[in-house]
Motif scaffolding. Sequence first.
Motif, PDB file in Angstrom:
ATOM      1  N   ASP A 176       1.038  -1.265   0.087  1.00 32.76           N
ATOM      2  CA  ASP A 176      -0.010  -0.066  -0.066  1.00 32.76           C
ATOM      3  C   ASP A 176       1.040   1.314   0.046  1.00 32.76           C
ATOM      4  O   ASP A 176       1.280   1.724   1.244  1.00 32.76           O
ATOM      5  CB  ASP A 176      -0.934   0.080   1.126  1.00 32.76           C
ATOM      6  N   PRO A 177       1.239   1.727  -1.157  1.00 32.76           N
ATOM      7  CA  PRO A 177       2.438   2.795  -1.238  1.00 32.76           C
ATOM      8  C   PRO A 177       1.905   4.077  -0.946  1.00 32.76           C
ATOM      9  O   PRO A 177       2.366   5.062  -0.341  1.00 32.76           O
ATOM     10  CB  PRO A 177       2.793   2.811  -2.655  1.00 32.76           C
ATOM     11  N   ASP A 178       0.294   4.059  -0.987  1.00 24.93           N
ATOM     12  CA  ASP A 178      -0.331   5.452  -0.475  1.00 24.93           C
ATOM     13  C   ASP A 178      -0.135   5.515   1.133  1.00 24.93           C
ATOM     14  O   ASP A 178      -0.019   6.657   1.884  1.00 24.93           O
ATOM     15  CB  ASP A 178      -1.682   5.544  -0.753  1.00 24.93           C
ATOM     16  N   SER A 179      -0.056   4.393   1.748  1.00 26.26           N
ATOM     17  CA  SER A 179       0.189   4.622   3.520  1.00 26.26           C
ATOM     18  C   SER A 179       1.416   5.185   3.755  1.00 26.26           C
ATOM     19  O   SER A 179       1.557   5.979   4.759  1.00 26.26           O
ATOM     20  CB  SER A 179       0.115   3.084   3.922  1.00 26.26           C
ATOM     21  N   LEU A 211       1.323  -0.415  10.846  1.00 23.87           N
ATOM     22  CA  LEU A 211       2.232   0.640  10.412  1.00 23.87           C
ATOM     23  C   LEU A 211       3.463   0.057  10.238  1.00 23.87           C
ATOM     24  O   LEU A 211       4.338   0.099   9.131  1.00 23.87           O
ATOM     25  CB  LEU A 211       1.861   2.033  11.087  1.00 23.87           C
ATOM     26  N   THR A 212       4.221  -0.363  11.159  1.00 22.70           N
ATOM     27  CA  THR A 212       5.358  -0.794  11.273  1.00 22.70           C
ATOM     28  C   THR A 212       5.703  -1.968  10.136  1.00 22.70           C
ATOM     29  O   THR A 212       6.731  -2.192   9.650  1.00 22.70           O
ATOM     30  CB  THR A 212       5.747  -1.254  12.743  1.00 22.70           C
ATOM     31  N   HIS A 213       4.565  -2.949  10.414  1.00 18.69           N
ATOM     32  CA  HIS A 213       4.640  -3.835   9.642  1.00 18.69           C
ATOM     33  C   HIS A 213       4.631  -3.660   8.069  1.00 18.69           C
ATOM     34  O   HIS A 213       5.401  -4.068   7.186  1.00 18.69           O
ATOM     35  CB  HIS A 213       3.704  -4.938   9.807  1.00 18.69           C
ATOM     36  N   ARG A 214       3.761  -2.845   7.638  1.00 17.06           N
ATOM     37  CA  ARG A 214       3.765  -2.312   6.373  1.00 17.06           C
ATOM     38  C   ARG A 214       4.975  -1.716   5.861  1.00 17.06           C
ATOM     39  O   ARG A 214       5.411  -1.942   4.500  1.00 17.06           O
ATOM     40  CB  ARG A 214       2.606  -1.257   6.226  1.00 17.06           C
ATOM     41  N   PHE A 215       5.752  -0.911   6.635  1.00 18.25           N
ATOM     42  CA  PHE A 215       6.962  -0.272   6.179  1.00 18.25           C
ATOM     43  C   PHE A 215       7.980  -1.438   5.835  1.00 18.25           C
ATOM     44  O   PHE A 215       8.717  -1.427   5.090  1.00 18.25           O
ATOM     45  CB  PHE A 215       7.501   0.877   7.111  1.00 18.25           C
TER      46      PHE A 215
END
Length: 293
Positions: A176-179, A211-215
Amino acid sequence: MKQNIFDASLKTIGLVHVNAESVDMINSDAYKAYIKIMYLPKGCKVKVDFNIYETEGPALFFISPNQVLTIENLCAESGHFIFYNRDFYCIQIHDEEVACDGLLFNNIHNMPMTAVPEHEAAFIDHLFFQIENEFTLKDSSQEEMLRTYLKQLLIKSTRLWKQQHLGGVLNDQNNDPDSFRRFTQLVDAHYKEKHTVADYADLMLIAPKTLTHRFKRMNLPQPNEVIKNRIILEAKRLLVHTAMSAKEIAYELGYDDPAYFSRLFFIKTGESPSGFKAKFLTQKSVKAADLYS
């Protein structure tokens, strides 16, 4: 120095050729309050804040009003320098149109430069030609035409930036690049009062771990590092460009304990705030002496 400019109803946009005649003005505070886009050919050296970038081919630079720009070495050929204010075109208000905030400006890598591939250079050259030509036409549609060309430049540049810095992220449909773009926008808006990942996760209506996992999945710098890097960057700017003390800067950046802030600064930079300032000013003095010797 020739300067093309449109200025009406508080809306301002201008274009300057980057050459020996204009470099001192560009390096001064004359354009500090403006949003800036600079298009340079191969062989230039540019300093943005505390990092130096050398152009190995045509390149675009996107500079926010709070950033310090210095052209250290000119290219053999001239470049172009666009400056405009938020009244003319605010990327935050028109984010859905160009989606460049958090990418071209204030991005997660603190990277202001976008390389222009050879096969795209003709299109970028054409846009700057049209923008410059538009300044000579004094008709009622001039403002909207200039804004249209500016939007085209921002959209094309955003696509190039994504290809160069987010290729792997964009190729994976699970990402999800927009996040991360939203996250960097929020950090730039709130870094003085919000210092934790949980603060920003709350604003994004997700869990801090999510949030941390997405990054991590997108192989991006961790959110906590992005927050701290933004705070330290502002601290560096205030140290060397203002007369504020380290204690005053700590309070300005939302830290009630100046000693804790100084330890954070040392951990991130390897220097104390006073040591960093002294080193920067010494280097600046030496460079100035070499320039005029």
